[in-house]
Design an enzyme around this catalytic site. Sequence first.
Site, mmCIF file in Angstrom:
data_model
loop_
_atom_site.group_PDB
_atom_site.id
_atom_site.type_symbol
_atom_site.label_atom_id
_atom_site.label_comp_id
_atom_site.label_asym_id
_atom_site.label_seq_id
_atom_site.Cartn_x
_atom_site.Cartn_y
_atom_site.Cartn_z
ATOM 1 N N ASP A 186 42.119 34.131 32.581
ATOM 2 C CA ASP A 186 43.650 32.757 32.617
ATOM 3 C C ASP A 186 44.186 32.561 31.507
ATOM 4 O O ASP A 186 43.358 31.599 31.870
ATOM 5 C CB ASP A 186 43.735 32.771 33.535
ATOM 6 C CG ASP A 186 44.892 32.186 34.604
ATOM 7 O OD1 ASP A 186 46.324 33.155 34.246
ATOM 8 O OD2 ASP A 186 45.314 31.368 34.868
ATOM 9 N N GLU B 1 44.583 37.448 28.944
ATOM 10 C CA GLU B 1 45.748 37.062 28.990
ATOM 11 C C GLU B 1 46.280 35.795 28.696
ATOM 12 O O GLU B 1 46.732 34.593 28.455
ATOM 13 C CB GLU B 1 46.107 36.555 30.632
ATOM 14 C CG GLU B 1 47.934 36.515 31.450
ATOM 15 C CD GLU B 1 48.153 34.782 31.300
ATOM 16 O OE1 GLU B 1 49.226 34.980 32.241
ATOM 17 O OE2 GLU B 1 47.171 34.384 31.770
HETATM 18 C C1 GLC Z 1 48.715 33.281 34.872
HETATM 19 C C2 GLC Z 1 48.868 33.811 36.109
HETATM 20 C C3 GLC Z 1 49.767 33.008 36.487
HETATM 21 C C4 GLC Z 1 49.340 31.782 37.025
HETATM 22 C C5 GLC Z 1 49.282 30.693 35.755
HETATM 23 C C6 GLC Z 1 48.345 29.430 35.713
HETATM 24 O O1 GLC Z 1 50.069 33.604 33.980
HETATM 25 O O2 GLC Z 1 48.953 34.951 35.967
HETATM 26 O O3 GLC Z 1 49.942 33.417 38.367
HETATM 27 O O4 GLC Z 1 50.419 31.140 37.915
HETATM 28 O O5 GLC Z 1 48.177 31.747 34.820
HETATM 29 O O6 GLC Z 1 46.973 29.978 36.035
#
Ligand code: GLC
Length: 536
Positions: A202, A244
Amino acid sequence: MSNQTNWYQEAVFYELYIRAYRDENGDGHGDFRGAIKKLDHIQSLGVNCIWILPMYPSPLRDDGYDVADYMDIHPDYGNLDDFKAFLDAAHERGLRVVTDLVMNHTSDQHRWFQEARADHNSEYRDYYVWSDTGTEYADTRIIFLDSEPSNWTYDEVAGQYFWHRFYRTQPDLNYDNPAVHEEMFKIIRFWLDIGIDGFRADAVPYLYQREGTNCENLPETHAFLKQVRRLLDEEYPDCVLIAEANMWPEDLLPYFGDGDEFHMCFHFPIMPRLFMALKREDKTPIVKILEQTPEIPPGTQWLTFLRNHDELTLEMVTEEDRQWMWEQYAPEPRMKQNLGIRRRLAPLLDNETPRWLLLHALFLSLPGAPIVYYGDEIGMGDNIWLPDRHGCRTPMQWTAEKNGGFSEADTTYFPVNDDEVFGYQQVNVAAQEDEEFSYLNLTRFLIRTRQNQPALRQGEMEFVETGNTAVLAYWRRNSQQRIFCLFNLSTKPQQVELNMKDLHLPMRDLLHPEIEPLTETAVVLEPQAAHWYIYD
Ligand code: GLC
């Protein structure tokens, strides 16, 4: 680096929210025991890998992305044994499982932060990023624009400001502290030893802060991520690491490294452009972004998606396009969030099957490994009256019975959608099982058809000029075969002349096996037509 194909390069993913899936113990929250019972459904879609949203103990200020304990399971979901049972059951069906790895921040309820804020001398103080003034790193953007005025928040107990890129209940970890690296390595080994198949990591661009930069994509961040990858390569070689990183293609490329950082990255920029092209009936945004997309190292792959658990992010479009997207897809203010749109797929497409089919045929024939977000396979709706991104995280709709077959409880964590169009009474798995052209059966058909064709799973892509901005055409080819993908983005019939030198007719349409093969180069395309042509 090897040239062999890895499992994840050809996989279709399913994004699973355990809380939403099936409540087995009747407390109104989905759990792992419930999800085990629904693995047949997931398997029936033809997907290969499940990505589970954070399932760790958490106060749920950010739905689990605020982790209070990295090495356990949220009690609402069950316990570690339940998780292992789920993992075994998935593996028995040939389904892999990746989980979310939240490295950038913890919950403020995590023991590390509790100890850090309470005592300047605690060994955990330096696990977080502190300031006496809260003025540093002023060039850093705020991500949760709707709710956070600053990336610094003053903590009364600590007597200092702490740094956070997301909610103030999610203090960022301090990656300048080697002890934090060691903690992360421990956590990574803990889950991989249990037997998961990898991580969706993440928010990876934000691990380090440096004055005078925007604190994103820093060299130090890449250096740490490469260490994570080395750990996987050395100890868990068949596992996948997914980034991500919501960035432009040229900033994404470094996350693949030389094939020594992430195995996969989400392709964020393509996603809004698919919706743009569909509404404008013009292929240009898709062609442009794919032309801008660099080659990636052997052994790596893009992950593509239409929707996920977050808002449909518009960070990767121009200001002008963002306004246009909001006008088109978020006509009510409640539908907007931060720089995005908090709606589900079927409502975004006005619940029109031809449009849904066109978009999916296009999406599933693009290069990259596609992800299906739970509930979108039956065209679930959203609930814009719920706060934050929760409106797209309502219970899965299985049947027309109580709570859509999700739970026997009288109250569920969020209400089951029961609106006139998208309510569980109409939209549910059971009803769609029996309908030949339901979203569910179309999803299965498209995924199966795609997965049966090596050129679609892994092939190169080459655009074909059609002389018509509404008609998108490309080859997908690998050493074994080639497939010609042809789409009419317009709601009117379109005529094209196929004059590619390497075209040989006849070609058979995988998407319409009942129709006669294509024998002429002059083609009249039906409104919103989609074809995947193949040679026999
Ligand atoms: C990522 C996740 C999201 C979350 C953020 C902070 O973007 O997809 O849902 O709020 O990280 O962890």
